[in-house]
Every structure is written in structure tokens, then in C-alpha cells.
Design a protein around this motif. Structure first.
Motif, PDB file in Angstrom:
ATOM      1  N   SER A   1       0.897  -1.408   0.046  1.00 43.05           N
ATOM      2  CA  SER A   1       0.131  -0.194   0.003  1.00 43.05           C
ATOM      3  C   SER A   1       0.744   1.475  -0.158  1.00 43.05           C
ATOM      4  O   SER A   1       2.139   1.172   0.108  1.00 43.05           O
ATOM      5  CB  SER A   1      -0.802  -0.140   1.434  1.00 43.05           C
ATOM      6  OG  SER A   1      -0.131   0.033   2.122  1.00 43.05           O
ATOM      7  N   ALA A   2      -0.093   2.276  -0.459  1.00 43.33           N
ATOM      8  CA  ALA A   2       1.378   4.126  -0.991  1.00 43.33           C
ATOM      9  C   ALA A   2      -0.284   4.789  -0.581  1.00 43.33           C
ATOM     10  O   ALA A   2      -1.182   5.043  -0.739  1.00 43.33           O
ATOM     11  CB  ALA A   2       1.572   3.761  -2.176  1.00 43.33           C
TER      12      ALA A   2
ATOM     13  N   SER B   1      -6.867   0.219  -5.782  1.00 44.16           N
ATOM     14  CA  SER B   1      -6.941  -0.488  -4.440  1.00 44.16           C
ATOM     15  C   SER B   1      -6.294  -0.052  -3.186  1.00 44.16           C
ATOM     16  O   SER B   1      -5.930   0.548  -1.595  1.00 44.16           O
ATOM     17  CB  SER B   1      -7.720  -0.789  -3.954  1.00 44.16           C
ATOM     18  OG  SER B   1      -6.558  -2.364  -3.844  1.00 44.16           O
ATOM     19  N   ASN B   2      -4.915  -0.006  -3.442  1.00 45.24           N
ATOM     20  CA  ASN B   2      -3.714   0.113  -2.975  1.00 45.24           C
ATOM     21  C   ASN B   2      -3.237   1.300  -3.231  1.00 45.24           C
ATOM     22  O   ASN B   2      -2.123   1.700  -2.457  1.00 45.24           O
ATOM     23  CB  ASN B   2      -2.434  -0.881  -2.942  1.00 45.24           C
ATOM     24  CG  ASN B   2      -2.164  -0.835  -4.625  1.00 45.24           C
ATOM     25  OD1 ASN B   2      -2.513  -0.432  -5.554  1.00 45.24           O
ATOM     26  ND2 ASN B   2      -1.160  -1.097  -4.610  1.00 45.24           N
TER      27      ASN B   2
ATOM     28  N   TYR C   1      -2.641   9.069  10.778  1.00 45.53           N
ATOM     29  CA  TYR C   1      -3.407   7.435  10.615  1.00 45.53           C
ATOM     30  C   TYR C   1      -2.728   7.195   9.808  1.00 45.53           C
ATOM     31  O   TYR C   1      -2.593   5.696   9.178  1.00 45.53           O
ATOM     32  CB  TYR C   1      -4.513   8.186  11.508  1.00 45.53           C
ATOM     33  CG  TYR C   1      -5.407   6.491  11.288  1.00 45.53           C
ATOM     34  CD1 TYR C   1      -5.981   5.291  11.511  1.00 45.53           C
ATOM     35  CD2 TYR C   1      -6.196   6.621   9.949  1.00 45.53           C
ATOM     36  CE1 TYR C   1      -6.012   4.412  11.857  1.00 45.53           C
ATOM     37  CE2 TYR C   1      -7.301   5.265   9.376  1.00 45.53           C
ATOM     38  CZ  TYR C   1      -6.786   4.311  10.117  1.00 45.53           C
ATOM     39  OH  TYR C   1      -7.406   2.879  10.703  1.00 45.53           O
ATOM     40  N   ASP C   2      -3.832   8.196   8.789  1.00 48.44           N
ATOM     41  CA  ASP C   2      -3.080   7.200   6.808  1.00 48.44           C
ATOM     42  C   ASP C   2      -1.413   7.589   6.984  1.00 48.44           C
ATOM     43  O   ASP C   2      -1.229   6.790   5.702  1.00 48.44           O
ATOM     44  CB  ASP C   2      -3.831   8.435   6.270  1.00 48.44           C
ATOM     45  CG  ASP C   2      -5.490   8.842   6.445  1.00 48.44           C
ATOM     46  OD1 ASP C   2      -5.864   7.036   6.250  1.00 48.44           O
ATOM     47  OD2 ASP C   2      -5.869   9.651   6.193  1.00 48.44           O
TER      48      ASP C   2
ATOM     49  N   CYS D   1      -0.140   3.520   6.185  1.00 54.55           N
ATOM     50  CA  CYS D   1       0.552   3.278   4.638  1.00 54.55           C
ATOM     51  C   CYS D   1       2.252   2.151   4.815  1.00 54.55           C
ATOM     52  O   CYS D   1       2.828   2.819   6.064  1.00 54.55           O
ATOM     53  CB  CYS D   1       0.780   3.502   3.304  1.00 54.55           C
ATOM     54  SG  CYS D   1       1.550   5.523   4.171  1.00 54.55           S
ATOM     55  N   GLU D   2       2.575   1.479   3.749  1.00 55.84           N
ATOM     56  CA  GLU D   2       3.021   0.594   3.449  1.00 55.84           C
ATOM     57  C   GLU D   2       4.720   1.545   3.265  1.00 55.84           C
ATOM     58  O   GLU D   2       6.381   1.592   3.507  1.00 55.84           O
ATOM     59  CB  GLU D   2       2.874  -0.638   2.690  1.00 55.84           C
ATOM     60  CG  GLU D   2       4.836  -1.466   2.901  1.00 55.84           C
ATOM     61  CD  GLU D   2       4.729  -2.358   2.665  1.00 55.84           C
ATOM     62  OE1 GLU D   2       5.976  -3.164   1.749  1.00 55.84           O
ATOM     63  OE2 GLU D   2       3.612  -3.322   2.162  1.00 55.84           O
TER      64      GLU D   2
END
Length: 208
Positions: A150-151, A171-172, A184-185, A189-190
Motif C-alpha cells: 500500500s502507498a 485500491s492500494n 493515521y493515514d 500505509c507501507e
């Protein structure tokens, strides 16, 4: 702290000096936890109240005789045991909110950005320009950046329209303007992707 600037094609775009007071702060789990908890509490909606016995619009006249009816004694039709009666011990209206010191919130955002920079999970790109603004084109370009599962992509004050349209089907990949950057966001995410405009805007936000 010096990082390499890349293009969406994963080509080198020079170097960029990041402010160590923003991207070089040692992260603390307790500060990050406080800020994330504050964010999630304030995201909760208000609790809806149920109508109790005193809130139901029914007659207050005594239902039936006190004795001799062969049934239990009842005062009125608003009792919870009747259909249409009030809810017994129902939920009350509640507003969920929390407060957190501004300095702690600012420190939490700095630590979130620093955790990605120090952990090698920060990518800086020069811009988000796409030729056609197509999802297939963007997916091919992002494959060379190694974004992981995720990004989160943060742009400057205004979002790139073509990139926003192309990434809406991925979606990622999430996209935010610099003003919407939050702990939080960033932490969920990775990989964090910042444009040069986002870096300038974030540094101006803390220095200004």
C-alpha cells in the motif's frame, strides 16, 4: 537528510535536502499512539438515542382496571412491554470527541514522517504528471517504484487531476493534498510518496 528524487518512471531526478527537524525526529510510540487515538475518536459519529417511556407519544390514561380484569396491572400504553411503547434502558445520545494539545499533534506528524524517512519507506518524486491519465499507464509506472502492498501519495496544495483520475481505480494507492497529511493515514500505509511540492508545503507548514 539528503534523499534522491525520482520520476514516476523510477528515473533519477537529482537530490533533495530534507529538514532534519521534520524528517529526522526519533519516533516515539506513545506520541504516535496518542495522536492516532485522538484522530479515531474524533472520527466517530454521534450515538443516536432511543425513545424511552417518557418520549413516546401515546396516551397516559390508565390501561384497564386495577383489579378484576384477569390480567396484570398496567398504568398506560407507553410501557416497554407493549408494541409501540418506549424502549427500556435504551441508548442515550452521546457525542464522542477528544482534545489534544497542538504541540503534541504537530510532534506526532513529524514523527510519522520521520518514521517513514528513517525506515527507508519514503519516496520523493518530482511531480505526478501523466501523459494520458490512464490507470494502466500509472500501474506500469508505479511498478518500478516498489511501493509494496500500500502507498500514500501526498501532493502539494492542489491534486494532480490526471493522477487522481488514474489512481482512483487502484485500491492500494491513496492520494491526499499536503494540507490533509495526517498521522493515521501515514502510519497505516507501507510506503509514503511525497512530491517536491508536498515537501515544500509540509516544511512551510511547520516553519510558518
Amino acid at each position: 537528510m539528503k534523499v534522491k528524487v525520482q520520476t514516476l518512471d523510477a528515473k533519477s531526478g537529482g537530490d533533495l535536502e530534507l529538514n532534519d527537524e521534520i524528517f529526522g525526529v526519533e519516533p516515539r510510540a506513545d506520541i504516535l499512539h496518542r495522536v492516532v487515538t485522538w484522530q479515531l475518536v474524533n472520527r466517530r459519529g454521534t450515538a443516536r438515542a432511543a425513545r424511552e417511556r417518557s418520549d413516546v407519544a401515546r396516551t397516559g390514561k390508565k390501561f384497564g382496571r386495577q383489579k378484576g380484569g384477569g390480567t396484570a396491572r398496567h398504568g398506560d400504553r407507553r410501557a416497554p412491554i407493549f408494541i409501540g411503547g418506549g424502549k427500556a434502558h435504551g441508548p442515550r445520545a452521546r457525542v464522542f470527541s477528544a482534545s489534544l494539545n497542538k504541540k503534541v499533534r504537530a510532534l506526532g506528524l513529524k514523527m510519522a514522517l520521520s518514521s517513514k524517512a528513517l525506515g527507508g519507506q519514503l519516496i520523493v518524486v518530482d511531480n505526478l504528471d501523466l501523459k494520458d491519465g490512464k490507470t494502466k499507464e500509472l500501474k506500469a509506472k508505479l511498478g518500478g517504484l516498489n511501493l509494496g502492498k500500500s502507498a500514500l501519495v501526498i501532493d502539494g496544495d492542489a491534486l494532480n487531476v490526471g493522477f487522481a483520475r488514474a489512481s482512483s481505480n487502484l485500491s492500494n494507492v491513496d492520494l491526499l493534498p499536503a494540507v490533509g497529511a495526517n498521522v493515521y493515514d501515514i502510519m497505516r500505509c507501507e510506503t509514503l510518496v511525497l512530491t517536491k511540492a508536498a515537501v515544500e508545503r509540509l516544511e512551510a507548514r511547520f516553519n510558518g
